[in-house]
Design a protein around this motif. Structure first.
Motif, PDB file in Angstrom:
ATOM      1  N   UNK A 164       0.830  -1.214   0.000  1.00  0.00           N
ATOM      2  CA  UNK A 164       0.000   0.000   0.000  1.00  0.00           C
ATOM      3  C   UNK A 164       0.862   1.260   0.000  1.00  0.00           C
ATOM      4  N   UNK A 165       1.965   1.238   0.752  1.00  0.00           N
ATOM      5  CA  UNK A 165       2.843   2.405   0.813  1.00  0.00           C
ATOM      6  C   UNK A 165       3.403   2.753  -0.558  1.00  0.00           C
ATOM      7  N   UNK A 166       3.693   1.725  -1.358  1.00  0.00           N
ATOM      8  CA  UNK A 166       4.236   1.963  -2.698  1.00  0.00           C
ATOM      9  C   UNK A 166       3.149   2.480  -3.638  1.00  0.00           C
ATOM     10  N   UNK A 167       1.955   1.897  -3.542  1.00  0.00           N
ATOM     11  CA  UNK A 167       0.883   2.224  -4.485  1.00  0.00           C
ATOM     12  C   UNK A 167       0.197   3.545  -4.182  1.00  0.00           C
ATOM     13  N   UNK A 168       0.140   3.921  -2.901  1.00  0.00           N
ATOM     14  CA  UNK A 168      -0.588   5.130  -2.535  1.00  0.00           C
ATOM     15  C   UNK A 168       0.324   6.354  -2.618  1.00  0.00           C
ATOM     16  N   UNK A 169      -0.273   7.490  -2.883  1.00  0.00           N
ATOM     17  CA  UNK A 169       0.511   8.708  -2.996  1.00  0.00           C
ATOM     18  C   UNK A 169       0.995   8.926  -4.413  1.00  0.00           C
ATOM     19  N   UNK A 170       1.807   9.942  -4.594  1.00  0.00           N
ATOM     20  CA  UNK A 170       2.260  10.314  -5.933  1.00  0.00           C
ATOM     21  C   UNK A 170       3.282   9.326  -6.458  1.00  0.00           C
ATOM     22  N   UNK A 171       3.277   9.155  -7.787  1.00  0.00           N
ATOM     23  CA  UNK A 171       4.262   8.283  -8.417  1.00  0.00           C
ATOM     24  C   UNK A 171       5.672   8.814  -8.191  1.00  0.00           C
ATOM     25  N   UNK A 178       6.838  10.252  -5.590  1.00  0.00           N
ATOM     26  CA  UNK A 178       7.323   9.957  -4.246  1.00  0.00           C
ATOM     27  C   UNK A 178       7.487   8.485  -3.951  1.00  0.00           C
ATOM     28  N   UNK A 179       7.127   7.622  -4.909  1.00  0.00           N
ATOM     29  CA  UNK A 179       7.160   6.181  -4.667  1.00  0.00           C
ATOM     30  C   UNK A 179       8.569   5.679  -4.378  1.00  0.00           C
ATOM     31  N   UNK A 180       9.558   6.212  -5.090  1.00  0.00           N
ATOM     32  CA  UNK A 180      10.934   5.768  -4.877  1.00  0.00           C
ATOM     33  C   UNK A 180      11.407   6.126  -3.464  1.00  0.00           C
ATOM     34  N   UNK A 181      11.015   7.290  -2.987  1.00  0.00           N
ATOM     35  CA  UNK A 181      11.370   7.682  -1.618  1.00  0.00           C
ATOM     36  C   UNK A 181      10.689   6.771  -0.608  1.00  0.00           C
ATOM     37  N   UNK A 182       9.437   6.402  -0.905  1.00  0.00           N
ATOM     38  CA  UNK A 182       8.724   5.505   0.015  1.00  0.00           C
ATOM     39  C   UNK A 182       9.374   4.126   0.026  1.00  0.00           C
ATOM     40  N   UNK A 183       9.911   3.702  -1.121  1.00  0.00           N
ATOM     41  CA  UNK A 183      10.613   2.421  -1.174  1.00  0.00           C
ATOM     42  C   UNK A 183      11.887   2.470  -0.335  1.00  0.00           C
ATOM     43  N   UNK A 184      12.612   3.561  -0.410  1.00  0.00           N
ATOM     44  CA  UNK A 184      13.816   3.724   0.411  1.00  0.00           C
ATOM     45  C   UNK A 184      13.454   3.642   1.896  1.00  0.00           C
ATOM     46  N   UNK A 185      12.343   4.285   2.264  1.00  0.00           N
ATOM     47  CA  UNK A 185      11.894   4.228   3.650  1.00  0.00           C
ATOM     48  C   UNK A 185      11.516   2.804   4.049  1.00  0.00           C
ATOM     49  N   UNK A 186      10.906   2.059   3.148  1.00  0.00           N
ATOM     50  CA  UNK A 186      10.558   0.663   3.429  1.00  0.00           C
ATOM     51  C   UNK A 186      11.809  -0.168   3.694  1.00  0.00           C
ATOM     52  N   UNK A 187      12.841   0.060   2.902  1.00  0.00           N
ATOM     53  CA  UNK A 187      14.091  -0.680   3.105  1.00  0.00           C
ATOM     54  C   UNK A 187      14.691  -0.357   4.468  1.00  0.00           C
ATOM     55  N   UNK A 188      14.575   0.881   4.893  1.00  0.00           N
ATOM     56  CA  UNK A 188      15.072   1.260   6.220  1.00  0.00           C
ATOM     57  C   UNK A 188      14.242   0.598   7.312  1.00  0.00           C
ATOM     58  N   UNK A 231       8.445  -2.982 -10.191  1.00  0.00           N
ATOM     59  CA  UNK A 231       7.215  -2.304 -10.624  1.00  0.00           C
ATOM     60  C   UNK A 231       7.473  -0.823 -10.890  1.00  0.00           C
ATOM     61  N   UNK A 232       8.206  -0.199  -9.997  1.00  0.00           N
ATOM     62  CA  UNK A 232       8.468   1.234 -10.136  1.00  0.00           C
ATOM     63  C   UNK A 232       9.329   1.538 -11.354  1.00  0.00           C
ATOM     64  N   UNK A 233      10.187   0.603 -11.719  1.00  0.00           N
ATOM     65  CA  UNK A 233      11.075   0.816 -12.859  1.00  0.00           C
ATOM     66  C   UNK A 233      10.405   0.503 -14.192  1.00  0.00           C
ATOM     67  N   UNK A 234       9.132   0.046 -14.126  1.00  0.00           N
ATOM     68  CA  UNK A 234       8.387  -0.327 -15.338  1.00  0.00           C
ATOM     69  C   UNK A 234       9.189  -1.320 -16.181  1.00  0.00           C
ATOM     70  N   UNK A 235       9.698  -2.304 -15.503  1.00  0.00           N
ATOM     71  CA  UNK A 235      10.531  -3.335 -16.121  1.00  0.00           C
ATOM     72  C   UNK A 235       9.777  -4.055 -17.239  1.00  0.00           C
ATOM     73  N   UNK A 236      10.474  -4.397 -18.292  1.00  0.00           N
ATOM     74  CA  UNK A 236       9.888  -5.133 -19.414  1.00  0.00           C
ATOM     75  C   UNK A 236      10.199  -6.622 -19.233  1.00  0.00           C
ATOM     76  N   UNK A 237       9.206  -7.453 -19.367  1.00  0.00           N
ATOM     77  CA  UNK A 237       9.354  -8.889 -19.169  1.00  0.00           C
ATOM     78  C   UNK A 237       9.388  -9.571 -20.533  1.00  0.00           C
TER      79      UNK A 237
END
Length: 303
Positions: A21-28, A30-40, A83-89
């Protein structure tokens, strides 16, 4: 799930759900910053000084009490980063690698909670996680494309004259796309069947819940197949009544004979998860770590 595992499982689920939810919610942006916070937050949880929320405190207690290798929750966060990097599969292997991160990692953690310390049991848990994620991908092709994401293999699309870019620009169903969805479901079904042997390796009190989840997810695939594998026009849903019937069917796990052991090797894309769990499996082989009842005791102490 039985009471002795319910609280630890809920702690894991709550952290994983909150992280998603932390990654999906909020602005796109800010998602990378939220991911950094999750890792912490993950670092803090494993160091024993979790972020001051009930979710993080419970998660920290569980991963330390059950000695869950941090590579497993780290893999989940890797999936979010993909997901955030829009990786191609490009290939099915790429899709399985993604599925190993967002699904098999969780299956591995749950197997640890259930006392798993057999490499084969973990391999079959990873199979089940990938099967469920492939089902999710097959079900959500239209929804994902409308959100700018394509998880189906690009090389399969190319064989049908389609491209990920075209699907995102114009998410419409076609028989060609239906054939791609069908292939995903076939891959998932093969993994569901292989995972069944792993369910018999779990404590009997845990088997019903896992078997029910397996049956319900597989039923999503059957619903899709019944309507020509069109997962663009509408979402396949299993009715509450059908879920209850499948849950009742899963009760047979309480009395059925164990299925034959399936020693097929771990999916190559999941091998990194198994490597993280090897010390746990080696302890079993050396009879250094008790199983079953000891894990029940740990779980009960946390309820």
């Amino acid at each position: 799930l039985p009471s002795w595992i319910r609280e630890p499982a809920l702690a894991l689920y709550s952290f994983c759900r909150k992280a998603d939810d932390d990654i999906d919610e909020g602005s796109a942006e800010g998602a990378q910053k939220r991911l950094v916070r999750l890792k912490q937050r993950l670092d803090d949880a494993y160091s024993g000084v979790p972020y001051d929320t009930s979710v993080d405190r419970a998660f920290s207690a569980v991963v330390r009490a059950f000695e869950i290798p941090r590579e497993l929750p780290e893999a989940l966060l890797d999936g979010f980063e993909w997901d955030l990097s829009e990786r191609r599969y490009e290939s099915l292997s790429d899709v399985i690698a993604y599925s190993s991160r967002v699904a098999s990692s969780v299956g591995g953690m749950m197997t640890v909670l259930m006392g798993g310390n057999d490499a084969v049991a973990f391999a079959r848990a990873f199979d089940l996680g990938v099967a469920m994620q492939l089902t999710n991908i097959a079900r959500d092709v239209g929804e994902d494309a409308r959100n700018g994401r394509v998880y189906v293999p690009a090389d399969w699309l190319a064989e049908e004259g389609l491209t990920p870019e075209g699907l995102k620009a114009n998410p419409e169903f076609s028989p060609a796309l239906g054939r791609v969805v069908q292939r995903l479901l076939m891959e998932a079904e093969a993994l569901y069947e292989r995972a069944d042997a792993g369910i018999s390796m779990l404590p009997r009190s845990c088997r019903v819940a896992i078997r029910a989840a397996r049956l319900i997810y597989a039923e999503i695939g059957r619903k899709l197949e019944a309507r020509g594998c069109d997962s663009v026009s509408r979402r396949a849903v299993v009715s509450k009544r059908r879920k209850m019937m499948l849950a009742a069917q899963a009760l047979g796990e309480l009395v059925r004979w164990d299925r034959p052991r399936n020693d097929d090797p771990v999916l190559p894309e999941c091998d990194y998860l198994l490597r993280a769990l090897r010390p746990r499996c080696q302890c079993r082989e050396a009879n250094l770590k008790p199983v079953g009842d000891s894990m029940v005791a740990v779980a009960e102490s946390m309820v």
